[in-house]
Write an enzyme that holds these catalytic residues in place. Sequence first.
Site, PDB file in Angstrom:
ATOM      1  N   ARG A  29       0.816  -1.220   0.000  1.00  0.00           N
ATOM      2  CA  ARG A  29       0.000   0.000   0.000  1.00  0.00           C
ATOM      3  C   ARG A  29       0.851   1.273   0.000  1.00  0.00           C
ATOM      4  O   ARG A  29       0.396   2.317  -0.483  1.00  0.00           O
ATOM      5  CB  ARG A  29      -0.955  -0.012   1.206  1.00  0.00           C
ATOM      6  CG  ARG A  29      -2.107   1.018   1.110  1.00  0.00           C
ATOM      7  CD  ARG A  29      -3.170   0.746   2.160  1.00  0.00           C
ATOM      8  NE  ARG A  29      -4.340   1.606   2.003  1.00  0.00           N
ATOM      9  CZ  ARG A  29      -4.637   2.618   2.824  1.00  0.00           C
ATOM     10  NH1 ARG A  29      -3.870   2.873   3.868  1.00  0.00           N
ATOM     11  NH2 ARG A  29      -5.724   3.347   2.624  1.00  0.00           N
ATOM     12  N   ILE A  55      -7.432   7.610  -1.107  1.00  0.00           N
ATOM     13  CA  ILE A  55      -7.221   6.169  -1.189  1.00  0.00           C
ATOM     14  C   ILE A  55      -8.104   5.566  -0.110  1.00  0.00           C
ATOM     15  O   ILE A  55      -8.048   5.973   1.050  1.00  0.00           O
ATOM     16  CB  ILE A  55      -5.731   5.787  -1.005  1.00  0.00           C
ATOM     17  CG1 ILE A  55      -5.559   4.260  -1.030  1.00  0.00           C
ATOM     18  CG2 ILE A  55      -5.123   6.379   0.248  1.00  0.00           C
ATOM     19  CD1 ILE A  55      -4.090   3.815  -1.018  1.00  0.00           C
ATOM     20  N   SER A  56      -8.967   4.657  -0.495  1.00  0.00           N
ATOM     21  CA  SER A  56     -10.000   4.163   0.409  1.00  0.00           C
ATOM     22  C   SER A  56      -9.408   3.402   1.589  1.00  0.00           C
ATOM     23  O   SER A  56      -8.311   2.848   1.517  1.00  0.00           O
ATOM     24  CB  SER A  56     -10.973   3.249  -0.338  1.00  0.00           C
ATOM     25  OG  SER A  56     -11.706   3.963  -1.295  1.00  0.00           O
ATOM     26  N   GLN A  57     -10.175   3.376   2.672  1.00  0.00           N
ATOM     27  CA  GLN A  57      -9.830   2.593   3.851  1.00  0.00           C
ATOM     28  C   GLN A  57      -9.671   1.124   3.450  1.00  0.00           C
ATOM     29  O   GLN A  57     -10.505   0.571   2.734  1.00  0.00           O
ATOM     30  CB  GLN A  57     -10.947   2.744   4.881  1.00  0.00           C
ATOM     31  CG  GLN A  57     -10.768   1.975   6.158  1.00  0.00           C
ATOM     32  CD  GLN A  57     -12.000   2.085   7.050  1.00  0.00           C
ATOM     33  OE1 GLN A  57     -13.039   2.582   6.630  1.00  0.00           O
ATOM     34  NE2 GLN A  57     -11.878   1.609   8.265  1.00  0.00           N
ATOM     35  N   PRO A  58      -8.615   0.460   3.899  1.00  0.00           N
ATOM     36  CA  PRO A  58      -8.418  -0.949   3.522  1.00  0.00           C
ATOM     37  C   PRO A  58      -9.614  -1.845   3.830  1.00  0.00           C
ATOM     38  O   PRO A  58      -9.915  -2.756   3.052  1.00  0.00           O
ATOM     39  CB  PRO A  58      -7.180  -1.357   4.329  1.00  0.00           C
ATOM     40  CG  PRO A  58      -6.407  -0.091   4.481  1.00  0.00           C
ATOM     41  CD  PRO A  58      -7.443   0.984   4.637  1.00  0.00           C
TER      42      PRO A  58
END
Length: 204
Positions: A29, A55-58
């Site tokens: 990431r 960038i989206s939350q995992p």
Amino acid sequence: MHDVDSLIDQLRPYVADERVLDAIASVPRECFVPAPLRDRAYDNRALGIGCGQTISQPLVVARMSELLAPGPDDHVLDVGTGSGYHAAVLARLAGHVWSIERHARLSRRAARNLAAAGVENVTLVVGDGTRGLPHSAPFDAINVAAAGSLEALAELETQLAPGGRLIAPVTEPLQRLSLTRRTAAGLQRELLEEVRFVPLVRDE
């Protein structure tokens, strides 16, 4: 700084598919996070990447990927490339990913990020994601990383293959994930948990 193992430990109570957890673990990431934020790359949170995008939350990436359930030979459309991170995770699960982004600058940066992460089975396109990619359709799975109305997804739904799945945040009026399946009886939709995404924008 959190590491990938601690991130996976945080995701495991919410994500049952080991293929998805393995995909998250295998994608570096830090390659998709702006340099000043790289010490937070494995935090389970969204991070800004410029152009008003994140960038989206995992956890959200993992849940959406699990719900899409792409197979190793599937063709996947990813709407809203952003950093390229979600496309990279999907690329670990599918045969090929086409990812479309409105902002040419973000798409160019995503190309560099994907190359740095060693991801080769993603085709990047600059354009209006709400219109999909008719010339590459049908898709076995469509991932939408921006929130809009159910009506705004209509054109994308026409590009689903039989048995195909589409996951997207919809405003109804609170943002919730919507999972659409193309079945022999037609489209079936299911509303799921609340989420928070940037708006889905259609070019005029």
